[in-house]
Write a protein that holds these residues in place. Structure first.
Motif, PDB file in Angstrom:
ATOM      1  N   PHE A   6       1.063  -1.135   0.158  1.00  0.00           N
ATOM      2  CA  PHE A   6      -0.164  -0.005  -0.266  1.00  0.00           C
ATOM      3  C   PHE A   6       0.784   1.343   0.075  1.00  0.00           C
ATOM      4  N   SER A  30      -8.277  -2.620   3.611  1.00  0.00           N
ATOM      5  CA  SER A  30      -7.993  -2.445   2.537  1.00  0.00           C
ATOM      6  C   SER A  30      -8.829  -1.342   2.367  1.00  0.00           C
ATOM      7  N   GLY A  42      -8.433  -1.967  -2.252  1.00  0.00           N
ATOM      8  CA  GLY A  42      -7.589  -1.744  -2.202  1.00  0.00           C
ATOM      9  C   GLY A  42      -7.425  -0.748  -3.850  1.00  0.00           C
TER      10      GLY A  42
END
Length: 370
Positions: free
Chosen positions: A110, A281, A349
């Protein structure tokens, strides 16, 4: 009330943009069971062309711009990438049924950047006629590489500490065994000797450069850095204007369609991991993006970083790597579960970053910047 109404008006408007519409359309036809298949080779070519175009844009812009204006955005991109990893380490890793190495790998993914999400953000900004620095796309590697390096280093430090603790407990047990059998010669005479035997003479220190080298060799970053170098050191304007620029939006629409179908197909992967990954997410892209948005506003005040540039910085922070990140993390943290970090990133995500975060941060910037 004017701020809220303006924000939500822009938010709804962005959900109807062509870029996001193709993503939603891909998810819709996948949900209906469509057998449409776009070959992987075509997708690879599309990604290469999109990222090369972004690199060319950045290289040409850097060649013709004031480098001093880039200093703060670059520093803030690095800080954001590193911070995202530590957020996962001390939030996601603390939740029930979440393994620490899986959480760190998820934070690394991420913290790294999705080239397709960035391309979508730049296209939406163009559609809305919001000005941004042409070199904004060049912030990609300054967030991507530090995030991946930090994740792998932090994960390996944790793994090595865990091994040392286990070795210490095992050493204590073996001392008891050696006391029971004094003629036994195979047991180490000290704790340090035992730890050395466990290492097998190998150096367990985490090496930073191989991680950076692996990231630089990744297909996504390689394509963008190639375009960046060509834009900086050559004169590619003619091929840029005649080929890369006109084809950009059409190719991006195909990629968004594919990503929508893939996102839907990967939802099932999240059933294999803790439900906390689903929560992370959905929430993390907004948290990460808000951190970068805040830092971008500081750069806006200090060096005149445009509001469009602030949006780009926020969106790449909200994104998660879907091309170069997974293989880098697989090699650097082999003990982490790919179903956890890849499933969380690709299934939830990425759609959240493209479908919700782009219009969210664009609406926020328009509301704040008038």
């Amino acid at each position: 009330m004017d701020f809220v109404s303006l924000f939500f008006t822009d938010f709804i408007k962005q959900l109807q943009s062509p870029t996001l519409a193709f993503l939603i359309g891909g998810m819709f036809i996948a949900a209906l069971g469509s057998e449409l298949v776009i070959p992987e080779a075509i997708c690879s070519i599309i990604v290469f062309m999109l990222l090369t175009k972004i690199g060319l844009t950045g290289g040409i812009a850097i060649r013709n711009s004031n480098l001093a204006a880039m200093v703060f955005p670059v520093i803030f991109a690095v800080i954001t990438g590193i911070t995202i990893v530590f957020i996962a380490r001390y939030t996601l890793a603390k939740l029930p049924k979440v393994k620490v190495v899986d959480a760190i790998a998820t934070g690394g993914l991420f913290g790294a950047v999705s080239g397709s999400t960035m391309a979508a953000a730049l296209t939406v900004l163009d559609e809305q006629n919001m000005a941004y620095e042409p070199w904004a796309g060049a912030l990609y590697p300054f967030m991507d590489i530090p995030a991946l390096v930090t994740a792998i280093v932090v994960a390996n430090i944790y793994i090595n500490k865990k091994k040392r603790k286990e070795a210490a407990h095992s050493f204590s047990d073996q001392l008891v065994a050696a006391g029971d059998y004094p003629d036994q010669k195979d047991y180490p005479s000290s704790r340090q000797e035992y730890l050395s035997q466990q290492k097998g003479g190998a150096d367990n220190r985490v090496k930073i450069w191989p991680i950076i080298e692996e990231s630089l060799r990744g297909p996504a970053l390689s394509a963008m850095l190639l375009g960046l170098a060509l834009g900086l050191f050559t004169q590619p304007e003619s091929v840029y204007k005649s080929f890369y620029d006109p084809a950009f939006r059409g190719l991006l629409s195909i990629l968004m369609l594919v990503m929508g179908m893939e996102a839907w197909s990967r939802v099932g992967e999240l059933r294999k991991v803790a439900q906390w990954y689903v929560v992370y997410s959905v929430v993390a892209p907004f948290v990460h993006g808000l951190i970068a948005f805040g830092l971008g506003m500081i750069a806006h005040q200090l060096v005149g970083f445009s509001m469009g540039g602030v949006v780009v910085l926020a969106v790449i922070a909200a994104s998660s790597s879907d091309i170069s990140g997974p293989p880098t993390l697989r090699a650097g943290i082999p003990s982490a579960n790919p179903s956890a970090y890849i499933g969380a990133s690709t299934a939830i995500g990425t759609p959240v970053a493209i479908g919700l975060c782009i219009p969210f941060f664009l609406g926020l910037a328009q509301a704040l910047g008038g």
